[in-house]
Scaffold this active site. Sequence first.
Site, PDB file in Angstrom:
ATOM      1  N   ASN A  88     -10.717   5.052  -5.276  1.00 52.67           N
ATOM      2  CA  ASN A  88     -11.063   4.365  -4.032  1.00 52.67           C
ATOM      3  C   ASN A  88     -11.626   5.337  -2.993  1.00 52.67           C
ATOM      4  OD1 ASN A  88      -9.903   2.007  -5.147  1.00 52.67           O
ATOM      5  ND2 ASN A  88      -7.868   2.603  -4.433  1.00 52.67           N
ATOM      6  N   GLN A  95      -8.708   2.902   0.039  1.00 54.03           N
ATOM      7  CA  GLN A  95      -8.195   4.285   0.053  1.00 54.03           C
ATOM      8  C   GLN A  95      -7.183   4.436   1.189  1.00 54.03           C
ATOM      9  OE1 GLN A  95     -11.110   7.425   0.715  1.00 54.03           O
ATOM     10  NE2 GLN A  95      -9.687   9.006   0.031  1.00 54.03           N
ATOM     11  N   HIS A 101      -8.528  11.228  -5.123  1.00 52.95           N
ATOM     12  CA  HIS A 101      -7.639  11.084  -6.285  1.00 52.95           C
ATOM     13  C   HIS A 101      -8.187   9.985  -7.185  1.00 52.95           C
ATOM     14  CE1 HIS A 101      -6.188   8.629  -2.951  1.00 52.95           C
ATOM     15  NE2 HIS A 101      -5.862   7.725  -3.848  1.00 52.95           N
ATOM     16  N   HIS A 103      -7.034   7.257 -10.016  1.00 54.91           N
ATOM     17  CA  HIS A 103      -5.878   6.558 -10.599  1.00 54.91           C
ATOM     18  C   HIS A 103      -6.099   6.390 -12.099  1.00 54.91           C
ATOM     19  CE1 HIS A 103      -4.183   4.881  -6.748  1.00 54.91           C
ATOM     20  NE2 HIS A 103      -5.422   5.070  -6.345  1.00 54.91           N
TER      21      HIS A 103
HETATM   22  P1  AMP Z   1      -5.184   4.931  -2.673  1.00 51.88           P
HETATM   23  O1  AMP Z   1      -4.796   3.572  -2.138  1.00 51.88           O
HETATM   24  O2  AMP Z   1      -6.275   4.868  -3.690  1.00 51.88           O
HETATM   25  O3  AMP Z   1      -5.484   5.892  -1.551  1.00 51.88           O
HETATM   26  O4  AMP Z   1      -3.920   5.461  -3.460  1.00 51.88           O
HETATM   27  C1  AMP Z   1      -2.918   6.209  -2.906  1.00 51.88           C
HETATM   28  C2  AMP Z   1      -1.815   6.233  -3.923  1.00 51.88           C
HETATM   29  O5  AMP Z   1      -0.972   7.332  -3.646  1.00 51.88           O
HETATM   30  C3  AMP Z   1      -0.934   4.983  -3.903  1.00 51.88           C
HETATM   31  O6  AMP Z   1      -0.946   4.399  -5.210  1.00 51.88           O
HETATM   32  C4  AMP Z   1       0.443   5.509  -3.526  1.00 51.88           C
HETATM   33  O7  AMP Z   1       1.485   4.851  -4.203  1.00 51.88           O
HETATM   34  C5  AMP Z   1       0.350   6.970  -3.943  1.00 51.88           C
HETATM   35  N1  AMP Z   1       1.201   7.892  -3.204  1.00 51.88           N
HETATM   36  C6  AMP Z   1       1.316   8.017  -1.864  1.00 51.88           C
HETATM   37  N2  AMP Z   1       2.171   9.014  -1.552  1.00 51.88           N
HETATM   38  C7  AMP Z   1       2.583   9.546  -2.736  1.00 51.88           C
HETATM   39  C8  AMP Z   1       3.470  10.611  -3.101  1.00 51.88           C
HETATM   40  N3  AMP Z   1       4.130  11.319  -2.172  1.00 51.88           N
HETATM   41  N4  AMP Z   1       3.657  10.869  -4.407  1.00 51.88           N
HETATM   42  C9  AMP Z   1       3.018  10.148  -5.359  1.00 51.88           C
HETATM   43  N5  AMP Z   1       2.166   9.144  -5.073  1.00 51.88           N
HETATM   44  C10 AMP Z   1       1.955   8.834  -3.789  1.00 51.88           C
END
Ligand code: AMP
Length: 139
Positions: A88, A95, A101, A103
């Site tokens: 994203n 995002q 990152h 997924h």
């Molecule tokens: P996005 O919505 O694509 O920005 O995804 C962010 C992702 O990061 C989400 O799926 C969250 O669950 C994950 N996330 C946020 N903080 C952490 C963390 N401390 N450790 C592992 N995953 C995280």
Amino acid sequence: MRKDDCIFCKIAAGDIPSNTVYEDERFRVILDLNPASKGHALVLPKNHADDIFDLSEEDRASVLSVAARVAAAMKKALCCSGINIVQNNGESAGQTVKHFHLHIIPRYDGDSAMVLWNPGKSDPEEQKKTAESIKAALE
Ligand code: AMP
Ligand code: ZN
């Protein structure tokens, strides 16, 4: 390069503990804290980039091969029947963490993980114009 207030920079550097499934010089792959399915993982570059537009050429070139390796391991270890790779960029795209990152979401028959969109209808003329405008903007 790290960004001081970035949680994914801290996780990628190992300053905050995570469930790491893979690590090399450039990347750390961790399990997502709020998994869409069992094994949902995130590929984090160790060098900070806000999003795909900000990602270095070297990281861009190797991120998919890291994801493919981990995805193959997931198929073996978790016996998932499919895998979504999702990435994203920007709030409108969902995002929530401003550190690039990718997924990797294992999928299981009948699971409730949702990585879908509503298929629209396309107009041939409109499509042609859209394709032309993207082509013209390519650098
Ligand atoms: P996005 O919505 O694509 O920005 O995804 C962010 C992702 O990061 C989400 O799926 C969250 O669950 C994950 N996330 C946020 N903080 C952490 C963390 N401390 N450790 C592992 N995953 C995280
Ligand atoms: Zn960062």
